[in-house]
Write a protein that holds these residues in place. Structure first.
Motif, PDB file in Angstrom:
ATOM      1  N   GLN A 424       0.843  -1.218  -0.222  1.00 52.09           N
ATOM      2  CA  GLN A 424      -0.015  -0.179   0.140  1.00 52.09           C
ATOM      3  C   GLN A 424       1.051   1.357   0.102  1.00 52.09           C
ATOM      4  O   GLN A 424       0.466   2.289  -0.396  1.00 52.09           O
ATOM      5  N   LYS A 425       2.062   1.173   0.451  1.00 55.14           N
ATOM      6  CA  LYS A 425       2.980   2.263   0.671  1.00 55.14           C
ATOM      7  C   LYS A 425       3.808   2.751  -0.522  1.00 55.14           C
ATOM      8  O   LYS A 425       4.152   3.583  -0.822  1.00 55.14           O
ATOM      9  N   HIS A 426       3.773   1.756  -1.701  1.00 60.38           N
ATOM     10  CA  HIS A 426       4.517   1.961  -3.098  1.00 60.38           C
ATOM     11  C   HIS A 426       3.516   2.754  -3.842  1.00 60.38           C
ATOM     12  O   HIS A 426       2.380   2.505  -4.101  1.00 60.38           O
ATOM     13  N   VAL A 427       4.046   3.835  -4.157  1.00 61.19           N
ATOM     14  CA  VAL A 427       3.357   4.718  -5.011  1.00 61.19           C
ATOM     15  C   VAL A 427       3.667   4.745  -6.787  1.00 61.19           C
ATOM     16  O   VAL A 427       3.096   5.075  -7.815  1.00 61.19           O
ATOM     17  N   ASP A 428       4.752   3.959  -6.806  1.00 63.06           N
ATOM     18  CA  ASP A 428       5.456   3.816  -8.130  1.00 63.06           C
ATOM     19  C   ASP A 428       5.284   2.345  -8.801  1.00 63.06           C
ATOM     20  O   ASP A 428       6.095   1.846  -9.449  1.00 63.06           O
ATOM     21  N   LEU A 429       4.125   1.816  -8.568  1.00 61.67           N
ATOM     22  CA  LEU A 429       3.778   0.445  -8.791  1.00 61.67           C
ATOM     23  C   LEU A 429       3.293   0.240 -10.232  1.00 61.67           C
ATOM     24  O   LEU A 429       2.777   1.263 -10.786  1.00 61.67           O
ATOM     25  N   CYS A 430       3.703  -0.762 -11.217  1.00 59.97           N
ATOM     26  CA  CYS A 430       3.163  -0.914 -12.616  1.00 59.97           C
ATOM     27  C   CYS A 430       3.011  -2.338 -12.663  1.00 59.97           C
ATOM     28  O   CYS A 430       3.333  -3.127 -12.135  1.00 59.97           O
ATOM     29  N   GLY A 431       2.513  -2.389 -13.988  1.00 63.16           N
ATOM     30  CA  GLY A 431       2.103  -3.729 -14.407  1.00 63.16           C
ATOM     31  C   GLY A 431       0.729  -3.835 -14.468  1.00 63.16           C
ATOM     32  O   GLY A 431      -0.094  -3.039 -14.700  1.00 63.16           O
ATOM     33  N   GLY A 432       0.162  -5.103 -14.192  1.00 65.13           N
ATOM     34  CA  GLY A 432      -1.305  -5.345 -14.253  1.00 65.13           C
ATOM     35  C   GLY A 432      -2.027  -4.788 -13.325  1.00 65.13           C
ATOM     36  O   GLY A 432      -1.487  -4.785 -11.914  1.00 65.13           O
ATOM     37  N   GLY A 433      -3.036  -4.090 -13.403  1.00 66.33           N
ATOM     38  CA  GLY A 433      -3.822  -3.322 -12.145  1.00 66.33           C
ATOM     39  C   GLY A 433      -5.437  -3.468 -12.619  1.00 66.33           C
ATOM     40  O   GLY A 433      -5.907  -4.424 -13.425  1.00 66.33           O
ATOM     41  N   ILE A 434      -6.056  -2.812 -11.672  1.00 66.12           N
ATOM     42  CA  ILE A 434      -7.535  -3.048 -12.051  1.00 66.12           C
ATOM     43  C   ILE A 434      -8.039  -1.515 -11.930  1.00 66.12           C
ATOM     44  O   ILE A 434      -7.512  -0.564 -11.173  1.00 66.12           O
ATOM     45  N   GLN A 435      -9.053  -1.056 -12.800  1.00 66.22           N
ATOM     46  CA  GLN A 435      -9.788   0.239 -12.781  1.00 66.22           C
ATOM     47  C   GLN A 435     -11.355  -0.130 -12.244  1.00 66.22           C
ATOM     48  O   GLN A 435     -11.714  -1.130 -12.500  1.00 66.22           O
TER      49      GLN A 435
END
Length: 1075
Positions: A424-435
């Motif tokens: 939760q503390k990571h703000v620069d995550l990338c890759g597959g996500g959810i909208q």
């Protein structure tokens, strides 16, 4: 001959017909055999029953798949299976709908006794018990229809709430074996010659508990030694027979007048008589109260030949009771049903939101003894009974439809949070996500007479929308940050003029460049500079580029020859130009060359040049590099000899440019912003159809940098490759926040609330459909509101009042004195008391009101004891000693002998008459419930701590965050009120609260200036700020607003003609972007 033919033809025909018949019979037998085999080889298979679909109630249907399979497992046609054995594929079912919640409920009975759990070996309680053993408790959980309390399938109730657990773990104290006293002495043998028995008995001191060993035999018998009987006399055995209890009845008045009358012993036919004295007995009978009577049973002594005998021949100690007090049973009596109440709705919405009606009945008299208890006193039913709708359709026929907000930004953390919350503390995550997006239900109303649809965007309960809801989430991808990747530097170019239009200046530059291989992604830094330059002398704008032609031998196909050099004039961009722009045309030169022959020495091609020894040249160092080739084959006879070793290597200088070089450095582009002239151009040409969209500008700063010392004067860098400082850009349209109107307030309960109940609140909400973007109007701060319900009726207060217990009522003397040894008026009996219902003001009220509002009725009857002269009498048991808070301690209580019992030896036997009882402490389980209303919100002011019962006179804050307090009531598992400290150290609970501060009128930031109203001369431009939040709780009011809730400021502008040429520039820019 003819006759013979006539005879032969029928014979031939019969022979042919017989073969066909036999063939037909054979085929029929084969078919029957195949049918029989098929019946054993093919079987029907079924799937699971599906969900119940269809109309609400019993009109639902559920289906399942049915197919035919071979015994080996493969599926085949239905025709191969026996059709008469085909299982059903559909059946009727009860379709549960939301409004059925009012008609069905779980019936949960009390927990049964805790039983031990058997071990794997099958033995219960195997092993030594220290404190307690693990066990299981069971209880009955059923789904009932409220109207008639009939049992229905659990699926109906499970539709609304999960089935309560039917079993739970528990602890069983260690088994306690039965404890008995010592045997008494043997009874005396009978006189005479008949065989008789001696008896002795023992009593139970402590019964078995928790699965302990049962009590042993309490009586023993042995034969007496008796002389032989004379001839003619028989020997008999005797047995005691006990009948069932008779009906509970009141004594008859004539029984009271039979004072001194002799009554025959019902247990004997030997002529023994007993007298009954009924002096002073009055039947315990009060109108509308409990009546205590008596009931008897027959006790007979039966001889082995079937004849009755005297009770004294069968009597044992203690003798079975033949009478006891009882309560005359009375059934509960109720009044007639009241009329049905009005329906809870005035018009019908079908099955989506049905209305209900109810009726009640009162209690005339409660059940007493074993009488039938009171039935349900209230009935509820839907306003549609038997398919007949009692409500008229609502004047507006409404439909409901699903609506969605816009998709929110792609978030990777929604997926990673499920695996590891640290993400939760990571703000620069990338890759597959959810909208995600909001999915809500709206009402579409058809106004009768208008014949038009009117969509009400106010959200409603999602249960009103039929069909599946749109997806509220979808997969997405966030590009991972990537750094800019560039190629290696090219070689330094020739010394070129800075400006070829002006040949008089002697300033020139040599340049090298590199290309971008991978563009940067994300917030990482931009690409580094791509061009570097160094100053040089004698620059040129054009130069001859010489290329070599093919080698042409003098004789034959190999040997020495010549190649002609070809020169082309090119500019600094590498483009071919007219040859007169270069210096005088070079004469074509002929260069000697050689094509090796087959007999010559064979040497390899030159290797690549080695890396340069220095990256640049200075006074003390100069770069160099080399290359080589090797001899592959020696020459044949007559062939050309191999070159010497020094000819197999070459050296050259490299990186002869200075170590100091220059390059242009740029700052990042500024955000796209409006420009006065560009905005005027946009308004003039109506860019994109909206005044808020169009062309803007971006700016950046440009610096000339020296590789060794940083920023230098711009003259040191080539002006021709200076980066742009201004560029056009497309302005993104402003997006205001769009929210739905508030939903309707949730309904306040129609049922009354108790006086100390928590204040009931109703709430409403609204949904963000579109977030604000690009400087648009921000979303409101308040999306959820709640308020306390008003005018909620307070439940009436009733209470039970218990009166004094009556005297202990025994069995009438006429019944008691008819039994030997019961002449004394003592023993167990019953006593009753009156229980009345009182209102809040201590006025007499109907019993039904207390049964409805005050809980269960207190007991009307209890057992009592009148001690006999020879009985051991004791003081009442003391209270149990206090228990510690663990579950392994014990507690005890005491009693003492009273009166003459203190001097009787038999009363001193503590095994038979214990004076101390010890038991395991119950494992205390306490539950807390809020009591009373919440206090006012208390604001914590300054650094002083919150002190209950004290008020601070310092500078107290009057609004903001605070706490409110509420008392708690602590109960044990029996529902008894105990000290609050058992549940909480403070005796109260607290929660956060907010005292609203005065909020001033809140306006948005100023918008950008509008385009000037005139292209030249005096004009007007306007900017706005709009209402964001209204003033609240006495805050500062808003300035005067227009109909659009806007404040405007107008500024006069004089646009001079000298700026008109800028319009032309931007108009050309617009035309360029359009193309």
């Amino acid at each position: 001959m003819l006759l013979q033919q006539n005879w032969v033809s029928p014979h031939w025909a019969w022979q042919s017909l017989g073969k066909s018949f036999l063939l037909f019979v054979f085929l029929m037998l084969q078919t029957a055999d195949l049918e029989a085999r098929r019946g054993h080889q093919f079987v029907w298979k079924t799937g699971h029953w599906g969900r119940c679909v269809g109309d609400c109630g019993s009109g639902g249907v559920r289906s399942r798949a049915v197919w035919c399979t071979h015994v080996e497992g493969w599926t085949t046609y239905h025709a191969n299976c026996d059709q008469k054995d085909k299982p059903e594929s559909q059946r009727r079912c009860f379709k549960v709908c939301d409004w059925h919640l009012e008609l069905f409920e779980w019936e949960v009975l009390g927990w049964e006794r805790c039983g031990l759990v058997p071990f794997a070996g099958g033995e219960v309680g195997a092993g030594a018990c220290v404190t307690a053993q693990h066990g299981l408790q069971h209880r009955s959980v059923r789904c009932l229809q409220k109207l008639n309390r009939t049992i229905v399938t659990n699926e109906i109730c499970e539709y609304f709430t999960p089935q309560p657990p039917a079993e739970q773990a528990c602890l069983v104290p260690c088994p306690r074996d039965c404890v008995v006293s010592e045997f008494s002495s043997w009874s005396e043998c009978g006189t005479g010659c008949a065989k008789s028995l001696q008896h002795r008995t023992r009593a139970v001191i402590a019964p078995p508990l928790y699965g302990g060993a049962p009590c042993p035999n309490l009586t023993e018998s042995r034969a007496c030694g008796a002389p032989a009987c004379p001839l003619g006399e028989e020997e008999h055995t005797y047995s005691l027979r006990v009948g069932s209890w008779g009906e509970c009845r009141l004594p008859h008045p004539k029984d009271i007048d039979l004072t001194g009358r002799t009554m025959q012993d019902l247990g004997s036919d030997s002529g023994e008589r007993s007298t009954s004295g009924l002096q002073g007995y009055k039947p315990h009978h009060r109108p509308r109260e409990v009546e205590i009577g008596y009931q008897t049973r027959q006790v007979r002594c039966v001889r082995s030949d079937g004849k009755n005998a005297a009770l004294s021949l069968c009597m044992q100690d203690p003798a079975p009771l033949t009478f006891k007090s009882c309560v005359i049973a009375k059934d509960c009596e109720t009044s007639e049903w009241s009329a049905w109440s009005a329906c809870s709705r005035t018009c019908g919405w079908g099955d989506l939101a049905p209305g209900f009606r109810s009726r009640r009945r009162g209690v005339r008299s409660v059940a007493v003894g074993t009488g039938k208890p009171c039935p349900e006193l209230e009935e509820r039913e839907a306003c549609s009974v038997g398919g007949k709708e009692l409500l008229q359709p609502c004047p507006r026929y409404s439909e409901f439809a699903w609506r969605t907000s816009e998709w929110k930004a792609c978030q990777v953390s929604l997926l990673l949070d499920q695996e590891d919350p640290r993400y939760q503390k990571h703000v620069d995550l990338c890759g597959g996500g959810i909208q995600t997006r909001e999915v809500y239900c709206v009402q579409i109303t058809v106004e009768l007479g208008m014949h038009r649809l009117k969509e009400v965007t106010r959200p409603v309960d999602g249960k009103l929308c039929l069909g599946p809801a749109p997806s509220a989430s979808k997969l997405c991808n966030v590009l991972c940050p990537a750094e800019c990747v560039v190629s290696a530097w090219s070689v330094w170019g020739p010394c070129l003029h800075e400006n070829c239009q002006d040949h008089h200046g002697g300033r020139g530059f040599r340049m090298r460049q590199r290309q971008v291989i991978v563009d940067p992604v994300g917030t990482l830094a931009d690409c580094p500079h791509l061009i570097e330059s160094i100053p040089c002398e004698d620059p040129v704008c054009y130069e001859w580029i010489v290329s070599e032609g093919i080698c042409v031998t003098d004789h034959g196909k190999c040997g020495p020859g010549n190649r002609i050099l070809k020169a082309v004039c090119k500019n600094k961009k590498g483009e071919e130009v007219s040859h007169h722009l270069c210096s005088e045309l070079p004469h074509p030169e002929v260069v000697a060359c050689e094509i090796p022959c087959a007999t010559d020495c064979v040497i390899s091609e030159w290797s690549p040049w080695s890396p340069c020894s220095h990256s640049c040249s200075s006074k003390n160092a100069e770069g160099s590099q080399s290359r080589s080739r090797s001899i592959l084959a020696l020459p044949a006879e007559g062939g050309k000899a191999c070159p010497p070793d020094r000819a197999l290597q070459e050296h050259r200088t490299c990186n002869d440019h200075p170590c100091v070089h220059f390059f242009w450095e740029t700052s990042p582009w500024s955000p796209c912003s409006e420009d006065v002239l560009v905005t005027a151009l946009n308004a003039t040409i109506n860019w994109s159809g909206e005044a808020t969209c169009g062309v803007g500008i971006q700016t950046r700063k440009v610096f000339c940098m020296k590789s060794s010392s940083g920023q230098v004067t711009p003259k040191r860098c080539p002006e021709s490759i200076r980066p742009e400082t201004v560029r056009p850009c497309l302005l993104l349209c402003k997006k205001d926040c769009v929210v739905t109107p508030f939903s309707e307030w949730t309904r306040c309960p129609t049922a009354c609330q108790s006086g100390n109940a928590t204040a009931v609140k109703q709430s409403r909400y609204r949904i963000i459909i579109q977030d604000a973007a690009n400087g648009g109007q921000a979303c409101p701060d308040t999306l959820y509101e709640e308020r306390e319900c008003e005018d909620i009726p307070i439940c009436p207060v009733y209470r039970w009042k218990t009166h004094r217990w009556s005297h202990c009522v025994l069995v009438p003397d006429s019944v008691r004195q008819g039994v030997l040894g019961h002449n004394e008026a003592c023993g167990h009996g019953l006593q009753s008391r009156a229980v009345t219902c009182l209102s809040e003001y201590d006025d007499s009220a109907d019993v039904g009101d207390c049964m409805r509002w005050a809980g269960s009725m207190p007991s009307l009857v209890q057992e009592c004891l009148i001690p006999c002269k020879d009985d051991c009498t004791f003081s009442p048991w003391s209270k149990f000693t206090a228990c510690s808070f663990d579950c392994e301690s014990t507690r005890s209580r005491r009693r003492s002998l009273t009166g003459r019992s203190r001097k009787r030896d038999k009363c001193q036997n503590t095994e038979v008459y214990p004076q101390v009882e010890t038991e395991l402490c119950p494992c205390e389980v306490f539950t807390s419930q809020p009591h009373g209303n919440w206090s006012d919100c208390i604001i914590r002011g300054g650094t002083s701590e919150l002190q209950l019962g004290m008020r601070s006179h310092r500078d107290a804050k009057e609004c903001g965050e605070g706490v409110r307090l509420r008392a708690i009531a602590c109960y044990d598992k029996t529902g008894r009120l105990v000290e609050p400290s058992r549940c909480s150290s403070s005796g109260y609970i607290e929660e956060s609260c907010t005292v609203p501060c005065p909020f001033d009128c809140k306006l948005s930031d100023w918008s950008s200036w509008s385009p000037c109203s005139s292209s030249c001369g005096p004009g007007v431009k306007v900017r706005y700020r709009w209402l964001k939040e209204k003033p609240y709780n006495g805050g500062r009011p808003c300035p005067k607003l227009d109909l659009k809730n806007q404040v405007s400021v107008i500024s006069k502008l004089l646009l001079l003609k000298k700026d008109q040429h800028l319009f032309k520039c931007y108009f050309m820019l617009y035309a360029f972007l359009q193309n």
